[in-house]
Design an enzyme around this catalytic site. Structure first.
Site, PDB file in Angstrom:
ATOM      1  N   TYR A   1      -9.194   8.887  -2.841  1.00  0.00           N
ATOM      2  CA  TYR A   1      -8.269   8.403  -1.832  1.00  0.00           C
ATOM      3  C   TYR A   1      -8.399   9.233  -0.563  1.00  0.00           C
ATOM      4  O   TYR A   1      -8.667  10.435  -0.608  1.00  0.00           O
ATOM      5  CB  TYR A   1      -6.826   8.488  -2.329  1.00  0.00           C
ATOM      6  CG  TYR A   1      -6.434   7.371  -3.272  1.00  0.00           C
ATOM      7  CD1 TYR A   1      -5.967   6.158  -2.791  1.00  0.00           C
ATOM      8  CD2 TYR A   1      -6.534   7.533  -4.653  1.00  0.00           C
ATOM      9  CE1 TYR A   1      -5.612   5.129  -3.657  1.00  0.00           C
ATOM     10  CE2 TYR A   1      -6.185   6.512  -5.519  1.00  0.00           C
ATOM     11  CZ  TYR A   1      -5.717   5.316  -5.019  1.00  0.00           C
ATOM     12  OH  TYR A   1      -5.377   4.304  -5.868  1.00  0.00           O
TER      13      TYR A   1
ATOM     14  N   ASP B   1      -0.709  -0.485  -3.257  1.00  0.00           N
ATOM     15  CA  ASP B   1       0.568  -1.071  -2.888  1.00  0.00           C
ATOM     16  C   ASP B   1       0.455  -1.795  -1.552  1.00  0.00           C
ATOM     17  O   ASP B   1      -0.565  -1.704  -0.853  1.00  0.00           O
ATOM     18  CB  ASP B   1       1.623   0.039  -2.816  1.00  0.00           C
ATOM     19  CG  ASP B   1       3.032  -0.517  -2.800  1.00  0.00           C
ATOM     20  OD1 ASP B   1       3.286  -1.533  -3.468  1.00  0.00           O
ATOM     21  OD2 ASP B   1       3.887   0.066  -2.103  1.00  0.00           O
TER      22      ASP B   1
END
Length: 524
Positions: free
Chosen positions: A245, A121
């Site tokens: 991540y 994002d």
């Protein structure tokens, strides 16, 4: 020296007279010599006519590219159909590939079978993002029909593929890659420097230096790190075995032991509908994902900074930022680690409580704010060694000869080292600003009435919810997550969207003759 004109032709004599007259005019007081250099006459050798670049005249191959980018500089990774306040990473990378003439701009991303491993994002960075696509190759044989290759799964560079020979006429119009290792790259965006190159007498050339080619064009905030040859059927998204991540955060005023306890409850396969962003427009019905690793560790050479390492086979939309928001609540003492079990327990008996703990059934998501995007990074995308082996420039000669030695990285390491060193200076400056302010203003931290850490506001103390990246939310009164208002169940939200906005969108698509594309929500 006296010039003899006895053997000159009439045309040569006329040209000579014209030259002498023009020189006399230039010396005349009424015609002072110009400071500008004389205009160059046209020469077909010095000024070759511009020629159209024919992608069909070159071999192509499918590769994977690994690259990093600073998320705060871009409007997310993915292409956007509507204008965005900042460029997207994919659009900048696509333009660089076009400028390097590695892909055909007329065909668009679909024409080169563009696929990304996982979306990020706006504000989210990546150190190991991966895309797969077909690109121009340095192979000397020409191929035909990329679409046919894709349908049959044939590698355009593999043996047995029908080769198309070039006629002499076609040969003269084809622009061959230059010998500088950068293909037909033209940094000034002009075609004047693209000249025909005869076949190399040394035999087949090594493959194009994809890493250097692209990094010469891309901004410093996007760096291509490596490339890999892949099979024609390879998919950067579906061939990925895991995504890793990292979420960086300050450990000040946080109970790291409780946060690690809460993180460990994520391991395994669970329904994460209460720990992601629900978007009815994506029509997702399956929220089960598998977490392979969840650990909080200190960041090397950065005192006071910790990182959540979260590895999973796949992730839902904003899943990592929602998980981190709950971990912050646990670390500040607003929630207990068992809240994770309750949020994963979307139906009776789905999750088992630990000894001495009680959990609830949470069939629909409670309202809470997800963590900030800035500290989140896609660290790595994992692939099988049979599918991918990462290379840098010049590693894969096409004739099977040994690869050339490792070079200096084309300055990539030095550039990133310089950026890191500069960021350390900014960090030191900001720390001293804080110290300067501390001489006049006391630290605002104080204990709230319920025993948790809050901040002084006015004459009282209010609760504070950390959100990462130096951001937080102040609340006059903290309400436990499981007591908050719940969103509509996923099934109801999906049905309402299908009957409303989704129905109208399908009507518009049908009228325009556009088919429906299924979207499973992708990654963070």
């Amino acid at each position: 020296m006296t010039t003899s004109y006895e053997n000159w032709s009439k045309e040569e004599l006329i040209a000579r007279l014209n030259l002498l007259e023009s020189q006399n005019r230039a010396r005349s007081p009424n015609n002072p010599p110009s400071s500008k250099p004389p205009k160059r006459t046209y020469s077909p050798l010095r000024n070759p006519p511009k020629r159209e670049f024919h992608f069909g005249s070159y071999a192509r191959r499918k590769i994977a590219l690994k690259f990093c980018y600073s998320g705060w500089e871009y409007n997310g990774l993915a292409f956007q159909s509507a204008p965005t306040p900042l460029p997207t990473v994919e659009s900048v990378l696509f333009d660089a590939l076009v400028k390097a003439r590695l892909i055909d701009p007329a065909a668009g991303p679909e024409g080169c079978d563009w696929e990304k491993c996982g979306r990020t994002d706006r504000g989210v960075s990546a150190a190991g993002q991966v895309i797969s696509l077909w690109v121009r190759s340095a192979k000397e044989d020409r191929i035909s029909g990329l679409e046919e290759d894709r349908k049959t799964g044939t590698d355009p560079g593999s043996e047995g593929l029908k080769q198309v020979s070039l006629s002499e006429e076609e040969d003269s119009s084809v622009v061959e890659p230059l010998d500088d290792g950068f293909g037909s790259l033209d940094i000034d965006d002009s075609e004047d420097n693209l000249v025909p190159r005869p076949p190399s007498p040394k035999g087949p050339r090594p493959e194009l230096d994809y890493v250097s080619i692209l990094n010469r064009i891309l901004p410093e905030t996007i760096r291509v790190l490596a490339w890999s040859p892949v099979a024609p059927t390879f998919s950067a998204r579906f061939a990925c075995k895991y995504r890793h991540y990292k979420y960086f955060f300050s450990s000040d005023h946080l109970d790291l032991t409780k946060m690690q306890d809460a993180a460990s409850r994520l391991l395994g396969e669970h329904d994460f509908r209460n720990l992601c962003k629900l978007d009815p427009g994506k029509q997702i019905t399956i929220f089960t994902r598998k977490v392979l690793h969840a650990e909080i560790v200190p960041v090397e050479d950065s005192p006071g900074t910790h990182v959540l390492n979260l590895i999973g086979t796949a992730f839902l939309y904003h899943q990592v930022r929602h998980i981190m928001a709950i971990l912050f609540l646990v670390g500040r003492g607003h929630e207990q680690p068992a809240v994770v079990n309750s949020l994963l327990n979307v139906s009776e008996g789905l999750e088992q409580p630990r000894e001495g703990e009680a959990i609830e059934v949470v069939s629909s998501k409670p309202e809470y704010q997800m963590a900030d995007a800035l500290p989140l990074m896609l660290w790595d995308c994992g692939y099988s060694e049979q599918d991918v082996h990462w290379l840098t420039d010049g590693y894969e000669p096409l004739d099977g000869k040994p690869a050339k030695p490792i070079e200096d990285g084309r300055g990539i390491y030095h550039l990133l080292y310089s950026i890191h060193a500069r960021s350390q200076v900014f960090s030191a400056l900001n720390l001293h600003f804080l110290k300067a302010a501390a001489a006049y203003f006391p630290a605002p931290w104080a204990t709230t009435s319920d025993g948790t850490l809050g901040v002084r506001v006015g004459g009282g103390v209010t609760a504070e919810v950390p959100l990462g990246g130096g951001t937080s939310r102040k609340l006059s009164q903290y309400v436990p997550v499981l007591q908050r208002k719940r969103l509509d169940p996923v099934e109801l939200a999906n049905e309402r969207w299908r009957n409303g906005k989704g129905f109208r969108r399908e009507q518009r698509k049908a009228a325009a003759g556009v088919g429906y594309e299924e979207d499973d929500g992708g990654d963070e």
